[in-house]
Write a protein that holds these residues in place. Structure first.
Motif, mmCIF file in Angstrom:
data_model
loop_
_atom_site.group_PDB
_atom_site.id
_atom_site.type_symbol
_atom_site.label_atom_id
_atom_site.label_comp_id
_atom_site.label_asym_id
_atom_site.label_seq_id
_atom_site.Cartn_x
_atom_site.Cartn_y
_atom_site.Cartn_z
ATOM 1 N N VAL B 4 0.862 -1.181 0.000
ATOM 2 C CA VAL B 4 0.000 0.000 0.000
ATOM 3 C C VAL B 4 0.897 1.228 0.000
ATOM 4 C CG1 VAL B 4 -1.790 1.263 1.240
ATOM 5 C CG2 VAL B 4 -1.781 -1.243 1.274
ATOM 6 N N TYR B 33 -10.566 -5.948 0.796
ATOM 7 C CA TYR B 33 -11.186 -4.818 1.486
ATOM 8 C C TYR B 33 -10.162 -3.704 1.611
ATOM 9 C CZ TYR B 33 -14.288 -8.626 2.879
ATOM 10 O OH TYR B 33 -15.132 -9.705 2.876
ATOM 11 N N PHE B 35 -9.459 0.175 3.557
ATOM 12 C CA PHE B 35 -9.853 0.961 4.725
ATOM 13 C C PHE B 35 -9.059 2.259 4.777
ATOM 14 C CE2 PHE B 35 -11.844 -2.697 6.862
ATOM 15 C CZ PHE B 35 -11.182 -3.755 6.271
ATOM 16 N N TYR B 37 -7.928 4.601 8.030
ATOM 17 C CA TYR B 37 -7.905 4.795 9.468
ATOM 18 C C TYR B 37 -7.316 6.170 9.762
ATOM 19 C CZ TYR B 37 -9.014 -0.015 10.880
ATOM 20 O OH TYR B 37 -9.640 -1.221 11.114
ATOM 21 N N ARG B 50 -14.640 2.161 5.060
ATOM 22 C CA ARG B 50 -14.147 0.946 4.430
ATOM 23 C C ARG B 50 -14.910 0.667 3.133
ATOM 24 N NH1 ARG B 50 -16.931 -4.216 5.980
ATOM 25 N NH2 ARG B 50 -18.857 -3.598 6.995
ATOM 26 N N PHE B 91 -4.133 6.716 7.544
ATOM 27 C CA PHE B 91 -3.524 5.522 6.980
ATOM 28 C C PHE B 91 -4.515 4.795 6.081
ATOM 29 C CE2 PHE B 91 0.468 5.260 9.177
ATOM 30 C CZ PHE B 91 0.260 5.894 10.391
ATOM 31 N N MET B 95 -6.855 -5.363 3.153
ATOM 32 C CA MET B 95 -6.980 -6.717 3.690
ATOM 33 C C MET B 95 -7.507 -7.618 2.588
ATOM 34 S SD MET B 95 -9.358 -8.304 6.718
ATOM 35 C CE MET B 95 -8.490 -7.632 8.104
ATOM 36 N N ALA B 99 -8.218 -13.338 4.406
ATOM 37 C CA ALA B 99 -6.980 -13.190 5.180
ATOM 38 C C ALA B 99 -7.310 -12.572 6.526
ATOM 39 C CB ALA B 99 -5.986 -12.332 4.419
ATOM 40 N N GLN B 100 -6.303 -12.426 7.313
ATOM 41 C CA GLN B 100 -6.536 -11.935 8.669
ATOM 42 C C GLN B 100 -5.863 -10.606 8.957
ATOM 43 O OE1 GLN B 100 -6.197 -14.758 11.814
ATOM 44 N NE2 GLN B 100 -6.678 -16.494 10.491
ATOM 45 N N LYS B 101 -4.855 -10.255 8.214
ATOM 46 C CA LYS B 101 -4.114 -9.076 8.621
ATOM 47 C C LYS B 101 -4.356 -7.887 7.700
ATOM 48 C CE LYS B 101 0.202 -9.816 6.123
ATOM 49 N NZ LYS B 101 1.611 -10.213 6.226
ATOM 50 N N LEU B 102 -4.227 -6.726 8.291
ATOM 51 C CA LEU B 102 -4.255 -5.465 7.567
ATOM 52 C C LEU B 102 -2.837 -5.084 7.179
ATOM 53 C CD1 LEU B 102 -6.567 -3.036 9.578
ATOM 54 C CD2 LEU B 102 -6.876 -3.764 7.218
ATOM 55 N N VAL B 103 -2.695 -4.581 5.966
ATOM 56 C CA VAL B 103 -1.423 -4.036 5.524
ATOM 57 C C VAL B 103 -1.613 -2.529 5.377
ATOM 58 C CG1 VAL B 103 0.306 -4.009 3.702
ATOM 59 C CG2 VAL B 103 -0.803 -6.163 4.335
ATOM 60 N N PHE B 104 -0.770 -1.764 6.048
ATOM 61 C CA PHE B 104 -0.932 -0.316 6.076
ATOM 62 C C PHE B 104 0.015 0.387 5.105
ATOM 63 C CE2 PHE B 104 -3.758 0.655 9.592
ATOM 64 C CZ PHE B 104 -3.768 -0.523 10.320
ATOM 65 N N GLY B 105 -0.414 1.541 4.648
ATOM 66 C CA GLY B 105 0.479 2.451 3.941
ATOM 67 C C GLY B 105 1.287 3.262 4.940
#
Lengths: 116, 114
Positions: B4, B33, B35, B37, B50, B91, B95, B99-105
């Protein structure tokens, strides 16, 4: 509104000491996470936890880190022997199970760890 | 691996103006997905909005809306009638479906000036 609670809000420790960060996720959530954010940098994934076991972990999450859900409410992150580079804000997050609208992570306010 | 990218480290606008924050992502998946934040000075991460990738309609939450361009892998956030309380780090996160984790910019620091 339900929230994720983290303690302590700030902890200062000496290098080499063990630290335990605590989190109380939202009660009906099934997935739990730890993320960290080094000052001025982006938020990084550490570990996810589901059904009483680690479901995924990042390269950062080495043998010095462990997580535990000792009872039905707490979710802890332990750092066995802290290093200077472990200084960061640690965020706990949780989310519901695999259903519609359940992909939203709710984050706690964070625990700031300072290693001297 | 999914990445991201937020190309604007900092932005600053006057109160009541409209501001758009950019985000691009890289994935070979078709279901996922996205998002936004918000992280105010208190440092808590707060969900702003989202978007499900399978939905063509752009998500909207009051003054916040997104421009989701799936083919271009772009997901920008528009804040209308900006308020002083919108001052925060924003941010963008991704996702993958299932999957389970969020990847942030990397985040964009937004300052709203009076």
């Amino acid at each position: 509104e339900p929230e994720v609670t983290q303690t302590p809000s700030h902890q200062v420790t000496q290098m080499g000491q063990e630290v335990i960060l605590r989190c109380v996720p939202i009660s009906n959530h099934l997935y739990f996470y730890w993320y960290r954010q080094i000052l001025g940098q982006k938020v990084e994934f550490l570990v996810s936890f589901y059904n009483n076991e680690i479901s995924e972990k990042s390269e950062i999450f080495d043998d010095q880190f462990s997580v535990e859900r000792p009872d039905g409410s707490n979710f802890t992150l332990k750092i066995r022997s802290t290093k200077l580079e472990d200084s960061a804000m640690y965020f706990c997050a949780s989310r519901q199970g695999p259903s519609s609208g359940a992909n939203v992570l709710t984050f706690g306010a964070g625990s700031r760890l300072t290693v001297l | 691996a999914q990445t991201v990218t937020q190309s604007q480290p900092e932005m600053s606008v006057q109160e009541a103006e409209t501001v758009t924050l950019s985000c691009t992502y890289d994935t070979s998946e078709s279901n996922y997905y996205l998002f936004w934040y918000k992280q105010p000075p208190s440092r808590q991460m707060i969900l702003v909005i989202r978007q499900e990738a399978y939905k063509q309609q752009n998500a909207t939450e009051n003054r916040f809306s997104v421009n989701f361009q799936k083919a271009a892998k772009s997901f920008s956030l528009k804040i209308s009638d900006s308020q002083l309380g919108d001052t925060a780090m924003y941010f963008c996160a991704f996702m993958m479906w299932g999957a389970q984790k969020l990847v942030f910019g990397q985040g964009t620091r937004l300052t709203i000036n009076p």
